[in-house]
Design a protein around this motif. Structure first.
Motif, PDB file in Angstrom:
ATOM      1  N   MET A 195       4.672   1.084 -25.981  1.00  0.00           N
ATOM      2  CA  MET A 195       4.532  -0.035 -26.867  1.00  0.00           C
ATOM      3  C   MET A 195       4.215  -1.286 -26.069  1.00  0.00           C
ATOM      4  SD  MET A 195       7.308   0.193 -29.858  1.00  0.00           S
ATOM      5  CE  MET A 195       7.911   1.867 -29.937  1.00  0.00           C
ATOM      6  N   ASN A 196       3.516  -2.177 -26.691  1.00  0.00           N
ATOM      7  CA  ASN A 196       3.210  -3.438 -26.060  1.00  0.00           C
ATOM      8  C   ASN A 196       4.524  -4.128 -25.714  1.00  0.00           C
ATOM      9  OD1 ASN A 196       2.458  -6.022 -25.396  1.00  0.00           O
ATOM     10  ND2 ASN A 196       0.845  -6.107 -26.947  1.00  0.00           N
ATOM     11  N   SER A 218      -0.932   6.112 -40.575  1.00  0.00           N
ATOM     12  CA  SER A 218       0.315   5.949 -39.826  1.00  0.00           C
ATOM     13  C   SER A 218       1.502   5.702 -40.755  1.00  0.00           C
ATOM     14  CB  SER A 218       0.166   4.811 -38.810  1.00  0.00           C
ATOM     15  OG  SER A 218       1.098   4.932 -37.777  1.00  0.00           O
ATOM     16  N   VAL A 232       4.848   5.335 -35.546  1.00  0.00           N
ATOM     17  CA  VAL A 232       4.083   5.214 -34.308  1.00  0.00           C
ATOM     18  C   VAL A 232       4.717   6.057 -33.207  1.00  0.00           C
ATOM     19  CG1 VAL A 232       3.234   2.878 -34.855  1.00  0.00           C
ATOM     20  CG2 VAL A 232       5.348   3.151 -33.541  1.00  0.00           C
ATOM     21  N   ASP A 233       3.920   6.340 -32.192  1.00  0.00           N
ATOM     22  CA  ASP A 233       4.414   7.013 -31.006  1.00  0.00           C
ATOM     23  C   ASP A 233       5.465   6.112 -30.365  1.00  0.00           C
ATOM     24  OD1 ASP A 233       4.174   7.210 -27.862  1.00  0.00           O
ATOM     25  OD2 ASP A 233       3.558   9.163 -28.662  1.00  0.00           O
ATOM     26  N   THR A 277       3.993   4.572 -26.846  1.00  0.00           N
ATOM     27  CA  THR A 277       2.772   3.768 -26.782  1.00  0.00           C
ATOM     28  C   THR A 277       2.585   2.819 -27.956  1.00  0.00           C
ATOM     29  OG1 THR A 277       1.411   5.393 -27.967  1.00  0.00           O
ATOM     30  CG2 THR A 277       1.620   5.645 -25.545  1.00  0.00           C
ATOM     31  N   ASN A 322       1.027   3.715 -30.557  1.00  0.00           N
ATOM     32  CA  ASN A 322      -0.193   4.196 -31.209  1.00  0.00           C
ATOM     33  C   ASN A 322       0.146   5.068 -32.412  1.00  0.00           C
ATOM     34  OD1 ASN A 322      -1.777   2.957 -29.236  1.00  0.00           O
ATOM     35  ND2 ASN A 322      -1.763   4.787 -27.940  1.00  0.00           N
ATOM     36  N   ASN A 323      -0.863   5.328 -33.241  1.00  0.00           N
ATOM     37  CA  ASN A 323      -0.673   6.269 -34.357  1.00  0.00           C
ATOM     38  C   ASN A 323      -0.201   7.605 -33.801  1.00  0.00           C
ATOM     39  OD1 ASN A 323      -1.726   4.264 -35.934  1.00  0.00           O
ATOM     40  ND2 ASN A 323      -3.487   5.427 -36.625  1.00  0.00           N
ATOM     41  N   SER A 366      -0.063  11.499 -33.039  1.00  0.00           N
ATOM     42  CA  SER A 366      -1.101  12.529 -32.882  1.00  0.00           C
ATOM     43  C   SER A 366      -0.901  13.606 -33.944  1.00  0.00           C
ATOM     44  CB  SER A 366      -1.009  13.154 -31.493  1.00  0.00           C
ATOM     45  OG  SER A 366       0.204  13.896 -31.379  1.00  0.00           O
ATOM     46  N   THR A 391       8.592   9.796 -32.155  1.00  0.00           N
ATOM     47  CA  THR A 391       8.037   8.739 -33.004  1.00  0.00           C
ATOM     48  C   THR A 391       9.145   7.774 -33.402  1.00  0.00           C
ATOM     49  OG1 THR A 391       8.390  10.063 -35.013  1.00  0.00           O
ATOM     50  CG2 THR A 391       6.203  10.184 -33.961  1.00  0.00           C
TER      51      THR A 391
END
Length: 143
Positions: free
Chosen positions: A1-2, A74, A87-88, A91, A93-94, A96, A137
């Motif tokens: 994650m950011n 998502s 989200v993951d 990261t 991100n969406n 997988s 997640t």
């Protein structure tokens, strides 16, 4: 994650609300399909599965729908209503396809011991149920 943005994890009760919305949507789709296929006998059937079409409508259709929503949006419609997304956990991100399938199957693992794995989201610091932990997640507030 950011690392500059701290995610806001969605808690147990909001996730329950999202689940109730999703369940109502699935029922509004599957019940008429079952009635169309099996007719008047459908509401009085007590068995786990009536036949192949029952399995496709009640199990395969929801599985595919949920997985596709998770991959492309998502979130399911219920999570969209509460402005949440899956989200993951590492990261942001969406999820997988693999994570989505593991998460979906993880619902069964989470539910079997009296729903303990689902309730776990109420106690966990990142609000993860067992299905989230299995799939790596998290459910966060949408930006």
């Amino acid at each position: 994650m950011n690392r500059e943005i701290t995610p806001i994890y969605v808690g147990f009760w909001l996730r329950v609300l999202a689940s109730l919305i999703d369940t109502a949507i699935v029922a509004l789709i599957t019940a008429p399909l079952m009635y169309l296929w099996y007719g008047e006998m459908y509401p009085s059937i007590d068995s786990f599965a009536v036949g192949p079409m029952d399995i496709m409508i009640n199990y395969l259709l929801p599985f595919l729908g949920v997985i596709l929503f998770w991959i492309y949006k998502s979130a399911t419609p219920g999570k969209m209503v509460i402005k949440a997304q899956i989200v993951d956990a590492n990261t942001g991100n969406n999820p997988s396809v693999k994570q989505s399938v593991i998460r979906y199957l993880g619902y069964f693992v989470s539910t079997i011991p009296f729903g303990l794995g689902l309730m776990w989201a109420g106690w966990d610091k990142r609000k993860q149920g067992w299905h989230d932990k299995l799939a790596n997640t998290v459910v966060i507030k949408s930006l």
